[in-house]
Design a protein around this motif. Structure first.
Motif, PDB file in Angstrom:
ATOM      1  N   ALA A  50      18.247  16.451 -13.322  1.00 13.30           N
ATOM      2  CA  ALA A  50      17.559  15.241 -14.096  1.00 13.30           C
ATOM      3  C   ALA A  50      17.833  15.820 -15.689  1.00 13.30           C
ATOM      4  N   ASP A  51      18.124  14.426 -16.382  1.00 16.44           N
ATOM      5  CA  ASP A  51      18.462  14.611 -17.616  1.00 16.44           C
ATOM      6  C   ASP A  51      17.055  14.324 -18.426  1.00 16.44           C
ATOM      7  N   CYS A  52      16.393  15.539 -18.869  1.00 15.94           N
ATOM      8  CA  CYS A  52      15.253  15.815 -19.531  1.00 15.94           C
ATOM      9  C   CYS A  52      15.326  14.912 -20.637  1.00 15.94           C
ATOM     10  N   SER A  53      16.007  14.723 -21.371  1.00 20.40           N
ATOM     11  CA  SER A  53      15.983  13.805 -22.590  1.00 20.40           C
ATOM     12  C   SER A  53      15.649  12.323 -22.258  1.00 20.40           C
ATOM     13  N   SER A  54      15.803  12.122 -20.708  1.00 20.24           N
ATOM     14  CA  SER A  54      15.690  10.597 -20.364  1.00 20.24           C
ATOM     15  C   SER A  54      14.212  10.172 -20.096  1.00 20.24           C
ATOM     16  N   ILE A  55      13.263  11.220 -19.943  1.00 20.80           N
ATOM     17  CA  ILE A  55      11.907  11.210 -19.639  1.00 20.80           C
ATOM     18  C   ILE A  55      11.290  10.295 -20.844  1.00 20.80           C
ATOM     19  N   THR A  56      10.563   9.318 -20.612  1.00 16.56           N
ATOM     20  CA  THR A  56       9.858   8.323 -21.658  1.00 16.56           C
ATOM     21  C   THR A  56       8.561   8.859 -21.296  1.00 16.56           C
ATOM     22  N   ASP A  57       7.593   8.301 -22.299  1.00 15.36           N
ATOM     23  CA  ASP A  57       6.241   8.631 -22.651  1.00 15.36           C
ATOM     24  C   ASP A  57       5.592   8.322 -21.195  1.00 15.36           C
ATOM     25  N   ASN A  58       6.003   7.035 -20.662  1.00 13.11           N
ATOM     26  CA  ASN A  58       5.447   6.555 -19.322  1.00 13.11           C
ATOM     27  C   ASN A  58       5.898   7.427 -17.978  1.00 13.11           C
ATOM     28  N   GLY A  59       7.230   8.365 -18.040  1.00  9.48           N
ATOM     29  CA  GLY A  59       7.686   9.312 -17.387  1.00  9.48           C
ATOM     30  C   GLY A  59       6.709  10.395 -17.266  1.00  9.48           C
ATOM     31  N   ARG A  60       6.283  10.590 -18.440  1.00 15.85           N
ATOM     32  CA  ARG A  60       5.258  12.047 -18.570  1.00 15.85           C
ATOM     33  C   ARG A  60       4.169  11.537 -17.939  1.00 15.85           C
ATOM     34  N   GLY A  61       3.426  10.430 -18.105  1.00 20.62           N
ATOM     35  CA  GLY A  61       2.210  10.242 -17.587  1.00 20.62           C
ATOM     36  C   GLY A  61       2.271   9.842 -16.088  1.00 20.62           C
ATOM     37  N   TYR A  62       3.572   9.462 -15.647  1.00 23.18           N
ATOM     38  CA  TYR A  62       3.559   9.555 -14.105  1.00 23.18           C
ATOM     39  C   TYR A  62       3.566  10.790 -13.653  1.00 23.18           C
ATOM     40  N   ALA A  63       4.480  11.600 -14.260  1.00 23.65           N
ATOM     41  CA  ALA A  63       4.708  13.106 -13.767  1.00 23.65           C
ATOM     42  C   ALA A  63       3.132  13.817 -13.985  1.00 23.65           C
ATOM     43  N   ARG A  64       2.476  13.774 -14.933  1.00 24.50           N
ATOM     44  CA  ARG A  64       0.894  14.169 -14.939  1.00 24.50           C
ATOM     45  C   ARG A  64       0.202  13.682 -13.846  1.00 24.50           C
ATOM     46  N   VAL A  65       0.044  12.458 -13.583  1.00 26.25           N
ATOM     47  CA  VAL A  65      -0.722  11.776 -12.588  1.00 26.25           C
ATOM     48  C   VAL A  65      -0.250  12.465 -10.944  1.00 26.25           C
ATOM     49  N   HIS A  66       0.898  12.563 -10.799  1.00 32.47           N
ATOM     50  CA  HIS A  66       1.264  12.942  -9.543  1.00 32.47           C
ATOM     51  C   HIS A  66       1.827  14.356  -9.458  1.00 32.47           C
ATOM     52  N   ILE A  68       4.155  16.147 -10.938  1.00 32.72           N
ATOM     53  CA  ILE A  68       5.688  16.389 -10.813  1.00 32.72           C
ATOM     54  C   ILE A  68       6.030  17.417 -11.912  1.00 32.72           C
ATOM     55  N   ASP A  69       6.321  18.635 -11.489  1.00 38.50           N
ATOM     56  CA  ASP A  69       6.796  19.731 -12.458  1.00 38.50           C
ATOM     57  C   ASP A  69       8.506  19.434 -12.806  1.00 38.50           C
ATOM     58  N   LEU A  70       8.623  18.315 -13.665  1.00 34.62           N
ATOM     59  CA  LEU A  70      10.080  18.377 -13.976  1.00 34.62           C
ATOM     60  C   LEU A  70      10.263  18.626 -15.297  1.00 34.62           C
ATOM     61  N   CYS A  71      10.814  19.351 -15.918  1.00 33.70           N
ATOM     62  CA  CYS A  71      11.397  19.614 -17.337  1.00 33.70           C
ATOM     63  C   CYS A  71       9.881  19.855 -18.228  1.00 33.70           C
ATOM     64  N   GLY A  72       8.921  20.320 -17.572  1.00 37.34           N
ATOM     65  CA  GLY A  72       7.381  20.339 -18.063  1.00 37.34           C
ATOM     66  C   GLY A  72       6.850  19.251 -18.401  1.00 37.34           C
ATOM     67  N   ALA A  73       7.198  18.053 -17.723  1.00 36.40           N
ATOM     68  CA  ALA A  73       6.613  16.695 -18.068  1.00 36.40           C
ATOM     69  C   ALA A  73       5.124  16.570 -17.630  1.00 36.40           C
ATOM     70  N   ASP A  74       4.887  17.396 -16.434  1.00 38.00           N
ATOM     71  CA  ASP A  74       3.392  17.441 -16.251  1.00 38.00           C
ATOM     72  C   ASP A  74       2.305  18.225 -16.800  1.00 38.00           C
ATOM     73  N   SER A  75       3.029  19.038 -17.782  1.00 41.15           N
ATOM     74  CA  SER A  75       1.985  19.722 -18.559  1.00 41.15           C
ATOM     75  C   SER A  75       2.303  20.218 -20.053  1.00 41.15           C
ATOM     76  N   THR A  76       3.326  19.690 -20.654  1.00 39.23           N
ATOM     77  CA  THR A  76       3.787  19.451 -21.819  1.00 39.23           C
ATOM     78  C   THR A  76       3.051  18.095 -22.700  1.00 39.23           C
ATOM     79  N   PRO A  77       2.286  18.926 -23.997  1.00 45.27           N
ATOM     80  CA  PRO A  77       1.643  17.756 -24.446  1.00 45.27           C
ATOM     81  C   PRO A  77       2.598  16.685 -25.026  1.00 45.27           C
ATOM     82  N   LEU A  78       2.340  15.380 -25.308  1.00 43.65           N
ATOM     83  CA  LEU A  78       3.193  14.253 -25.817  1.00 43.65           C
ATOM     84  C   LEU A  78       3.770  14.953 -27.266  1.00 43.65           C
ATOM     85  N   SER A  79       3.092  15.491 -28.000  1.00 39.27           N
ATOM     86  CA  SER A  79       3.618  15.877 -29.362  1.00 39.27           C
ATOM     87  C   SER A  79       4.563  16.893 -29.136  1.00 39.27           C
ATOM     88  N   GLU A  80       4.940  17.573 -28.010  1.00 41.93           N
ATOM     89  CA  GLU A  80       5.952  18.535 -28.081  1.00 41.93           C
ATOM     90  C   GLU A  80       7.005  18.134 -27.136  1.00 41.93           C
TER      91      GLU A  80
END
Length: 189
Positions: A50-66, A68-80
């Protein structure tokens, strides 16, 4: 058919090389001057990174809901920012490339992509194959969402040694992933 993975093969070679004495084989018998022929069928599984820089806000939301621990998208706040310290990227799935001799100089070449980060939104792949009789590249593009994508081709490669290599990108709901180039080599009869 041999099925192998890119990473464990390297570890096995290093361990085996350290165990064997010069001039000996894995069975302990003296090595001979024979050369092993290429198989008539081969398959290789390689990771998607995965290219971590390609993860959008929608991608982060999807990772949180499901979860998915990818580049910290499931737990990192949107501001970080997301973590990017992994060289090459974090694994987000796998790809398998298989090649089989069909006789008469024909070879079947098949690929499969599996995502661990949600449905696949788009696939852009290049399949290159080469032999003494042919050298060709085919492009595959698919934009139908699904978790597994697959396709293949049958090509006239002539009789002899042939290789196939798969490369490209896979876009999932969470991120854009790069295929670690996978190559297989067979004897086409």
């Amino acid at each position: 058919m041999r099925i192998r993975s890119a990473a464990p093969a390297l570890v096995a070679v290093v361990v085996l090389a350290g165990v064997l004495a010069p001039g000996a084989t894995a069975t302990g018998a003296p090595a001979t001057g024979t050369v092993r022929a290429d198989p008539l069928s081969d398959a290789l599984t390689a990771p998607l990174l995965a290219d971590c820089s390609s993860i959008t806000d929608n991608g982060r939301g999807y990772a949180r809901v499901h979860g998915i621990d990818l580049c910290g998208a499931d737990s990192t706040p949107l501001s970080e920012p997301l973590r990017t310290e992994v060289v090459g990227g974090e694994e987000c799935g796998s790809t398998t490339l298989a090649m089989t001799s069909r006789g008469g100089g024909l070879a079947a070449i098949d690929w499969r992509v599996s995502s661990e980060t949600g449905p696949i939104v788009a696939v852009e792949l290049d399949l290159a194959f080469a032999s003494p009789a042919s050298d060709e590249m085919r492009h595959f593009s698919d934009r139908s969402p699904r978790v597994h994508a697959h396709d293949g081709t049958v090509a006239f490669l002539g009789v002899g040694r042939a290789t196939a290599t798969l490369s490209g990108t896979v876009e999932t709901f969470t991120a854009t992933c790069r295929i670690v180039p996978a190559s297989v080599r067979i004897l086409v009869r």
